[in-house]
Design a protein around this motif. Structure first.
Motif, short mmCIF file in Angstrom:
data_model
loop_
_atom_site.label_atom_id
_atom_site.label_comp_id
_atom_site.label_asym_id
_atom_site.label_seq_id
_atom_site.Cartn_x
_atom_site.Cartn_y
_atom_site.Cartn_z
N UNK A 1 37.49 -45.59 -44.98
CA UNK A 1 37.15 -44.18 -44.80
C UNK A 1 37.94 -43.29 -45.75
N UNK A 2 39.21 -43.59 -45.96
CA UNK A 2 40.03 -42.80 -46.89
C UNK A 2 39.51 -42.92 -48.31
N UNK A 3 39.05 -44.11 -48.67
CA UNK A 3 38.53 -44.31 -50.02
C UNK A 3 37.20 -43.58 -50.22
N UNK A 4 36.38 -43.52 -49.19
CA UNK A 4 35.05 -42.93 -49.30
C UNK A 4 35.02 -41.42 -49.12
N UNK A 5 36.02 -40.86 -48.41
CA UNK A 5 35.98 -39.44 -48.06
C UNK A 5 37.32 -38.77 -48.36
N UNK B 1 39.46 -37.40 -45.47
CA UNK B 1 40.12 -38.29 -44.53
C UNK B 1 41.36 -38.85 -45.21
N UNK B 2 42.51 -38.58 -44.58
CA UNK B 2 43.81 -38.92 -45.17
C UNK B 2 44.60 -39.81 -44.21
N UNK B 3 45.65 -40.47 -44.71
CA UNK B 3 46.53 -41.21 -43.78
C UNK B 3 47.07 -40.26 -42.71
N UNK B 4 47.20 -40.74 -41.50
CA UNK B 4 47.63 -39.92 -40.37
C UNK B 4 48.95 -39.22 -40.62
N UNK B 5 48.92 -37.89 -40.56
CA UNK B 5 50.11 -37.08 -40.79
C UNK B 5 51.05 -37.24 -39.60
N UNK B 6 52.29 -37.65 -39.87
CA UNK B 6 53.32 -37.89 -38.84
C UNK B 6 52.91 -38.97 -37.84
N UNK B 7 52.06 -39.90 -38.30
CA UNK B 7 51.58 -40.96 -37.41
C UNK B 7 51.72 -42.30 -38.15
N UNK B 8 51.48 -43.38 -37.43
CA UNK B 8 51.44 -44.70 -38.05
C UNK B 8 50.22 -44.73 -38.97
N UNK B 9 50.48 -44.77 -40.28
CA UNK B 9 49.40 -44.65 -41.27
C UNK B 9 48.40 -45.80 -41.21
N UNK B 10 48.81 -46.90 -40.63
CA UNK B 10 47.90 -48.05 -40.54
C UNK B 10 46.82 -47.83 -39.48
N UNK B 11 47.17 -47.10 -38.43
CA UNK B 11 46.26 -46.95 -37.29
C UNK B 11 45.71 -45.55 -37.08
#
Length: 117
Positions: free
Chosen positions: A60-64, A67-77
């Motif tokens: 989703x991050x690659x396509x949009x 949509x970014x890695x979760x801010x202040x969150x576990x970026x994997x989930x």
């Protein structure tokens, strides 16, 4: 999607609640005590952190760009979704996916109570 529409959609799920554990500006939406969405509803631009399957999160991050890695969150989930930059339908699907992922991790008895086997 407006902040009011996002709040209403998050609260429309079975057993969904809104809490403010971090500060009065940050809405945390939970199901059975587990977080599935987090948003500062008054922020500009409006964004929401949502749980996501790790493989889907990367795709989703690659396509949009919204949509970014979760801010202040576990970026994997977790992803941060800039709401106004995506179609409302897609935002609703991402919120529902987040809710479903959290519910899937709950004990079976709780899932059955929520009508989500």
């Amino acid at each position: 999607m407006t902040p009011e529409q996002l709040r209403a959609f998050c609260l429309d799920f079975n057993d969904a609640t809104e809490e403010f554990p971090f500060n009065p500006e940050t809405s945390v939406f939970k199901v059975a005590g587990k977080m599935f969405a987090l948003s500062a509803l008054d922020a500009e631009p409006l964004s929401v952190n949502l749980k996501c399957d790790p493989d889907d999160a990367v795709r989703l991050r690659e396509e949009h760009p919204a949509i970014l890695p979760g801010w202040h969150m576990n970026k994997r989930h977790w992803n941060t979704v800039r709401v106004g930059e995506l179609p409302d339908r897609m935002v609703r699907e991402l919120v529902e996916d987040s809710y479903d992922l959290v519910v899937a991790g709950l004990p079976r008895a709780v899932r059955l109570r929520l009508d989500r086997p």
